[in-house]
Design a protein around this motif. Structure first.
Motif, mmCIF file in Angstrom:
data_model
loop_
_atom_site.group_PDB
_atom_site.id
_atom_site.type_symbol
_atom_site.label_atom_id
_atom_site.label_comp_id
_atom_site.label_asym_id
_atom_site.label_seq_id
_atom_site.Cartn_x
_atom_site.Cartn_y
_atom_site.Cartn_z
ATOM 1 N N ALA A 1 -12.704 -64.264 -35.779
ATOM 2 C CA ALA A 1 -13.717 -65.162 -35.553
ATOM 3 C C ALA A 1 -14.008 -65.062 -34.323
ATOM 4 C CB ALA A 1 -13.396 -66.457 -36.150
ATOM 5 N N MET A 2 -15.266 -64.867 -33.863
ATOM 6 C CA MET A 2 -15.473 -65.122 -32.208
ATOM 7 C C MET A 2 -16.494 -66.277 -31.956
ATOM 8 S SD MET A 2 -16.144 -61.049 -31.432
ATOM 9 C CE MET A 2 -15.121 -59.845 -32.342
ATOM 10 N N LEU A 3 -16.083 -66.861 -30.854
ATOM 11 C CA LEU A 3 -16.906 -67.906 -30.771
ATOM 12 C C LEU A 3 -17.974 -67.549 -29.444
ATOM 13 C CD1 LEU A 3 -17.410 -71.057 -31.221
ATOM 14 C CD2 LEU A 3 -16.029 -71.775 -29.670
ATOM 15 N N LEU A 4 -18.985 -67.597 -29.455
ATOM 16 C CA LEU A 4 -20.057 -67.065 -28.651
ATOM 17 C C LEU A 4 -20.731 -68.168 -27.973
ATOM 18 C CD1 LEU A 4 -21.190 -63.886 -30.616
ATOM 19 C CD2 LEU A 4 -19.222 -64.049 -28.894
ATOM 20 N N GLU A 5 -21.278 -68.030 -26.945
ATOM 21 C CA GLU A 5 -22.315 -68.997 -26.295
ATOM 22 C C GLU A 5 -23.680 -68.011 -26.064
ATOM 23 O OE1 GLU A 5 -21.688 -72.421 -23.632
ATOM 24 O OE2 GLU A 5 -21.832 -70.730 -22.309
ATOM 25 N N THR A 6 -24.799 -68.684 -26.392
ATOM 26 C CA THR A 6 -25.955 -68.010 -25.973
ATOM 27 C C THR A 6 -26.364 -68.093 -24.684
ATOM 28 O OG1 THR A 6 -27.412 -69.509 -26.669
ATOM 29 C CG2 THR A 6 -26.633 -67.873 -28.510
ATOM 30 N N SER A 7 -26.999 -67.187 -23.993
ATOM 31 C CA SER A 7 -27.482 -67.278 -22.557
ATOM 32 C C SER A 7 -28.769 -67.935 -22.621
ATOM 33 C CB SER A 7 -27.929 -65.707 -22.090
ATOM 34 O OG SER A 7 -29.102 -65.104 -22.913
ATOM 35 N N GLN A 8 -29.268 -68.644 -21.733
ATOM 36 C CA GLN A 8 -30.379 -69.381 -21.500
ATOM 37 C C GLN A 8 -31.536 -68.596 -22.019
ATOM 38 O OE1 GLN A 8 -31.909 -70.941 -17.441
ATOM 39 N NE2 GLN A 8 -31.610 -72.771 -18.446
ATOM 40 N N GLU A 9 -31.492 -67.392 -21.592
ATOM 41 C CA GLU A 9 -32.691 -66.423 -22.013
ATOM 42 C C GLU A 9 -33.084 -66.494 -23.436
ATOM 43 O OE1 GLU A 9 -35.819 -64.122 -21.214
ATOM 44 O OE2 GLU A 9 -34.209 -64.808 -19.511
ATOM 45 N N GLU A 10 -31.779 -66.372 -24.335
ATOM 46 C CA GLU A 10 -31.994 -66.567 -25.848
ATOM 47 C C GLU A 10 -32.738 -67.854 -26.270
ATOM 48 O OE1 GLU A 10 -31.399 -64.387 -28.336
ATOM 49 O OE2 GLU A 10 -30.850 -62.864 -27.035
ATOM 50 N N ASP A 11 -32.406 -68.912 -25.620
ATOM 51 C CA ASP A 11 -32.797 -70.347 -25.863
ATOM 52 C C ASP A 11 -34.183 -70.417 -25.578
ATOM 53 O OD1 ASP A 11 -30.530 -71.192 -26.905
ATOM 54 O OD2 ASP A 11 -29.679 -72.233 -25.094
ATOM 55 N N ARG A 12 -34.533 -69.478 -24.814
ATOM 56 C CA ARG A 12 -36.154 -69.753 -24.322
ATOM 57 C C ARG A 12 -37.000 -69.064 -25.341
ATOM 58 N NH1 ARG A 12 -35.966 -67.251 -18.291
ATOM 59 N NH2 ARG A 12 -34.990 -68.908 -17.208
ATOM 60 N N THR A 13 -36.677 -68.388 -26.416
ATOM 61 C CA THR A 13 -37.624 -67.749 -27.391
ATOM 62 C C THR A 13 -37.377 -68.613 -28.603
ATOM 63 O OG1 THR A 13 -37.009 -65.475 -26.690
ATOM 64 C CG2 THR A 13 -37.675 -65.844 -28.776
ATOM 65 N N MET A 14 -38.563 -69.275 -28.958
ATOM 66 C CA MET A 14 -38.551 -70.070 -30.015
ATOM 67 C C MET A 14 -39.701 -69.646 -31.028
ATOM 68 S SD MET A 14 -36.234 -72.393 -29.671
ATOM 69 C CE MET A 14 -36.741 -73.917 -30.295
ATOM 70 N N TRP A 15 -39.925 -70.401 -32.195
ATOM 71 C CA TRP A 15 -40.895 -69.988 -33.048
ATOM 72 C C TRP A 15 -41.819 -71.169 -33.389
ATOM 73 C CZ3 TRP A 15 -42.000 -65.257 -35.861
ATOM 74 C CH2 TRP A 15 -41.267 -64.264 -35.596
ATOM 75 N N VAL A 16 -43.141 -71.063 -33.799
ATOM 76 C CA VAL A 16 -43.841 -72.151 -33.999
ATOM 77 C C VAL A 16 -44.413 -71.975 -35.498
ATOM 78 C CG1 VAL A 16 -46.145 -73.309 -33.464
ATOM 79 C CG2 VAL A 16 -44.634 -72.565 -31.649
ATOM 80 N N LEU A 17 -44.123 -72.987 -36.384
ATOM 81 C CA LEU A 17 -44.792 -72.836 -37.451
ATOM 82 C C LEU A 17 -45.713 -74.060 -37.691
ATOM 83 C CD1 LEU A 17 -41.352 -73.069 -39.746
ATOM 84 C CD2 LEU A 17 -42.338 -71.321 -38.594
ATOM 85 N N GLU A 18 -46.920 -73.469 -38.358
ATOM 86 C CA GLU A 18 -48.002 -74.219 -38.480
ATOM 87 C C GLU A 18 -48.760 -74.400 -39.725
ATOM 88 O OE1 GLU A 18 -50.099 -73.615 -33.752
ATOM 89 O OE2 GLU A 18 -51.053 -72.916 -35.645
ATOM 90 N N THR A 19 -49.440 -75.505 -40.105
ATOM 91 C CA THR A 19 -50.046 -75.437 -41.584
ATOM 92 C C THR A 19 -51.098 -76.507 -41.306
ATOM 93 O OG1 THR A 19 -49.964 -75.351 -43.733
ATOM 94 C CG2 THR A 19 -48.386 -76.857 -42.705
#
Length: 476
Positions: free
Chosen positions: A320-338
């Motif tokens: 098991a590996m405990l990883l920490e995402t970079s800030q760059e990864e946190d910048r990409t998000m998704w928008v859902l709309e309806t």
């Protein structure tokens, strides 16, 4: 920046291997023992130790049933568990509740095999997971003839009984829900394997004390590590057959195969003879997995290894590996709309609450006009890619929409952390954000709301004092 757990299942996965790996990662042993004690389930003791597996130091976690310590034996084949109607007599040795539980700790070498008191060699630890049919839907006992020559009570539990045990757990709702989900996954798999409705599936192997402890322990440790997302590799599985009193079952056993099929778990078949993935292990993987792949870049915080009890060509460990995402990864998000033109205000309010509770970063409604100039609202949800499926399920079931748009988006975020300060009105949580050498303090709304309600103080006064205390704490 969020924490990601990566389970590398190159030697399969089981409940005890998972718990061992999580404890090796740093999950708090005392928190785990306190949680298990709150269940009120006795008749076992825990083993916490180290074991050398193919030259690698790994954490060895096991659940030992107290009445059957004599049942350890070298070289037994794995007799897979079986299900039966109430009244059938068979070799006993697991699933008993006793008067007390305790733990012991010692180290030992790899390569030994355990027989869990009833002729089953456990592929990765003491884990026995196949359902038994009974005549009614509550916890009950009936007598089996033990292998050592005297009868004693044997407990069957249905899913409701398991949930009742989980409800006694002294932990948060997230942990309880993870444990319920794992057992439900196994119940559904056994239901399909044996052609029974889920409510008629009675747990004997999976409902045994050792597997209850394994599943709840996995949930407690995941929560204790503060993991936000889980990625699971392909599950390496062996080939051949396992023996049970009623016949021979193929590997993977039916319950494991059903879980892999229902939850999209990838299997990697090896030339190892025997079972490498137990139903409990498969259920843990299915319940915990939130992402299909690792981020493009991340920081490796720590590695933990949980020991298995079989000898394969490769090291029999779950890494098991405990990883920490970079800030760059946190910048990409998704928008859902309806667009919604036939929802009540109450329906819209509930949908927003459920989306936020499920982990949406933000939810908002925009007034719009649709065709025929009908007044309506556009629902927008901001979330991570791993949460899209969960968000869409809520939107599709809790609103009247019949379709959802989605697209990726980029965001700029500040470095942030949370602190708690002590005001004259009580504790308050404050978010601390940093940007180009400047620091901003934002008291959390829920803390200020609680202070206003409990202390009768106005919002501005409570907010100002919490912010002032936070600023002072950073100057010290």
């Amino acid at each position: 920046m969020g924490k990601i757990l990566y389970l590398e299942c190159n030697s399969g996965i089981s409940g005890d291997m998972t718990v061992g790996a999580l404890l090796d990662l740093g999950a708090d042993r005392q928190v785990l023992e306190n949680a298990l004690e709150s269940l009120g389930v006795d008749g076992y003791h825990l083993h916490f130790g180290r074991k050398v597996v193919s030259g690698l130091d790994a954490f060895d976690f096991d659940v030992h049933l107290e009445e059957h310590e004599h049942g350890h034996e070298e070289g037994h084949g794995h007799e897979e568990g079986h299900w039966h109607e109430e009244g059938h007599r068979h070799e006993d040795g697991h699933g008993h509740e006793h008067e007390h539980g305790h733990e012991h700790e010692h180290g030992h070498e790899a390569g030994h095999r355990h027989e869990a008191g009833h002729g089953h060699e456990v592929g990765h630890g003491h884990e026995h997971e196949h359902s038994h049919e009974a005549d009614h839907g509550h916890e009950h006992e009936h007598s089996h003839e033990a292998g050592h020559g005297h009868p004693h009570p044997h407990i069957h539990r249905n899913l409701h009984d398991i949930y009742h045990i989980i409800d006694r757990l002294d932990s948060n709702e997230r942990v309880k829900e993870m444990a319920r989900t794992m057992f439900r996954i196994v119940a559904e798999a056994e239901s399909k394997a044996h052609g029974l409705p889920v409510e008629q599936v009675h747990f004997h192997e999976v409902g045994a004390i050792d597997s209850i402890v394994d599943i709840i322990s996995a949930a407690v440790c995941i929560d204790n590590l503060g993991v936000e997302d889980v990625v699971v590799s392909a599950l390496s599985e062996g080939h051949g057959h396992v023996h049970c009193q009623h016949g021979v079952l193929p590997v993977p056993v039916p319950a494991t195969a059903n879980i892999a099929s229902s939850y999209g778990l990838k299997l990697h078949f090896t030339d190892n003879d025997g079972e490498m993935v137990t139903p409990t292990g498969a259920a843990i993987a299915a319940a915990l997995r939130t992402k299909d792949r690792l981020p493009s870049s991340c920081r490796l915080l720590k590695v933990g290894m949980g020991a298995g009890n079989k000898v394969f060509k490769q090291a029999n460990v779950l890494r098991a590996m405990l990883l920490e995402t970079s800030q760059e990864e946190d910048r990409t998000m998704w928008v859902l709309e309806t667009n919604l033109d036939d929802c009540t205000g109450e329906m819209l309010g509930l949908a927003m609450e459920m989306l936020l509770d499920a982990g949406a970063a933000d939810v908002w409604y925009t007034p719009i006009h649709m065709k025929k100039n009908r007044p309506a609202y556009m629902l927008s949800v901001l979330c991570r890619e791993s949460s899209i499926e969960a968000m869409e399920e809520i939107i599709l079931t809790q609103t009247t929409t019949i379709g959802i748009r989605r697209y990726p988006t980029e965001r700029t975020i500040l470095d942030r952390s949370e602190i708690q300060v002590e005001t004259s009105y009580g504790p308050a949580d404050v978010k601390v954000c940093a940007y180009k050498g400047r620091t901003f303090f934002y008291p959390e709304y829920e803390s200020i709301r609680r202070i206003c309600r409990e202390q009768g103080v106005d919002f501005q006064t409570a907010y100002h004092q919490a912010r002032m205390k936070a600023e002072e704490s950073r100057q010290d």
